[in-house]
Design a protein around this motif. Structure first.
Motif, PDB file in Angstrom:
ATOM      1  N   THR A  95     -54.734 -32.689  -1.447  1.00  0.00           N
ATOM      2  CA  THR A  95     -54.127 -33.644  -0.713  1.00  0.00           C
ATOM      3  C   THR A  95     -54.590 -35.197  -1.926  1.00  0.00           C
ATOM      4  OG1 THR A  95     -55.529 -34.484   0.861  1.00  0.00           O
ATOM      5  CG2 THR A  95     -53.440 -32.995   1.214  1.00  0.00           C
ATOM      6  N   SER A 148     -50.379 -30.958   4.063  1.00  0.00           N
ATOM      7  CA  SER A 148     -49.567 -31.773   3.449  1.00  0.00           C
ATOM      8  C   SER A 148     -48.650 -32.694   4.180  1.00  0.00           C
ATOM      9  CB  SER A 148     -48.712 -30.947   2.114  1.00  0.00           C
ATOM     10  OG  SER A 148     -48.057 -29.942   3.076  1.00  0.00           O
ATOM     11  N   PRO A 203     -51.776 -35.609   5.838  1.00  0.00           N
ATOM     12  CA  PRO A 203     -52.723 -35.734   4.615  1.00  0.00           C
ATOM     13  C   PRO A 203     -53.892 -36.630   5.007  1.00  0.00           C
ATOM     14  CG  PRO A 203     -50.909 -37.021   4.380  1.00  0.00           C
ATOM     15  CD  PRO A 203     -50.389 -36.046   5.147  1.00  0.00           C
TER      16      PRO A 203
END
Ligand SMILES: O=c1ccn([C@@H]2O[C@H](COP(=O)(O)OP(=O)(O)O[C@H]3O[C@H](CO)[C@H](O)[C@H](O)[C@H]3O)[C@@H](O)[C@H]2O)c(=O)[nH]1
Length: 197
Positions: free
Chosen positions: A67, A188, A191
């Motif tokens: 990330t 995701s 993050p």
């Protein structure tokens, strides 16, 4: 050094005990589940691993590099006596781990004494194999570099889950792709971890 763990054999480092779940029933029966390397996240992508500070384990660290929260993954040694030179572990999806607890609770109702079960897949995955799988799941390269071996590490650790399969009727269902895909779905979506909510 190569280790194949059988139920009853000690983990190579005492800290492994911190990952052992224990349940007891009516004061007469107890089961220890010997977790190998739990990874992945809930299928909803709402429950995942959010360690405090800098993650020490491979998968949360790798996910945070993916990330952009951390710059680079350090691979602790590529000179281990393994096919690709990186450390091998037996990663187990957290959903399978949860099912193992349910199976253990069922078992507690029909046993007395103390029993120990290995909870893994029985399959070894190297750091490089994990990195490649995670890059596929994330659809992006993950910056990495080779670093010295981490003190206390071993080349390979894998579970012998025969007893859990025979007595608990439990075996892992999820493979590597589901581990990395579920982890990436959670990371995701979060993050910065839960603090980012
Ligand atoms: O940033 C990292 C983190 C890990 N690794 C490698 O990835 C593999 C897995 O490492 P983990 O730390 O995720 O898991 P381990 O099984 O090596 O260690 C874990 O299990 C141990 C019990 O055996 C202890 O509980 C320890 O604290 C805990 O991290 C190892 O080959 C390790 O060297 C890296 O290359 N880079």
């Amino acid at each position: 050094m190569r280790l194949r763990m059988s139920t009853g054999a000690p983990r190579p480092r005492p800290s492994g005990c911190s990952r052992t779940g224990v349940g007891a029933g009516a004061g007469r029966a107890a089961i220890a589940l010997r977790y190998f390397n739990p990874v992945g996240a809930h299928a909803s992508a709402r429950l995942g691993e959010d360690p405090r500070g800098v993650p020490e384990n491979l998968m949360p660290f790798m996910a945070q590099v993916a990330t952009g929260r951390r710059p680079v993954l350090r691979i602790f040694g590529d000179d281990w006596p393994t096919p690709d030179g990186t450390g091998i572990r037996d990663y187990i999806h957290v959903a399978d781990l949860a099912r193992a607890h349910v199976a253990a609770l069922d078992r507690l109702g029909v046993m007395t004494g103390f029993e120990v079960y290995n909870i893994g897949t029985g399959r070894g995955v190297s750091v490089r194999q994990m990195l490649a799988a995670f890059e596929r799941a994330a659809g992006r390269p993950i910056p990495h570099e080779i670093a010295p071996r981490r003190p206390g590490d071993i080349a390979e650790s894998r579970a012998d889950c025969t007893l859990a399969e025979r007595v608990l009727g439990w075996r892992a269902r999820h493979g590597l792709e589901e581990m990395v895909q579920s982890l990436w779905a959670w990371q995701s979506a979060n993050p910065q971890g839960y603090d980012g909510d």
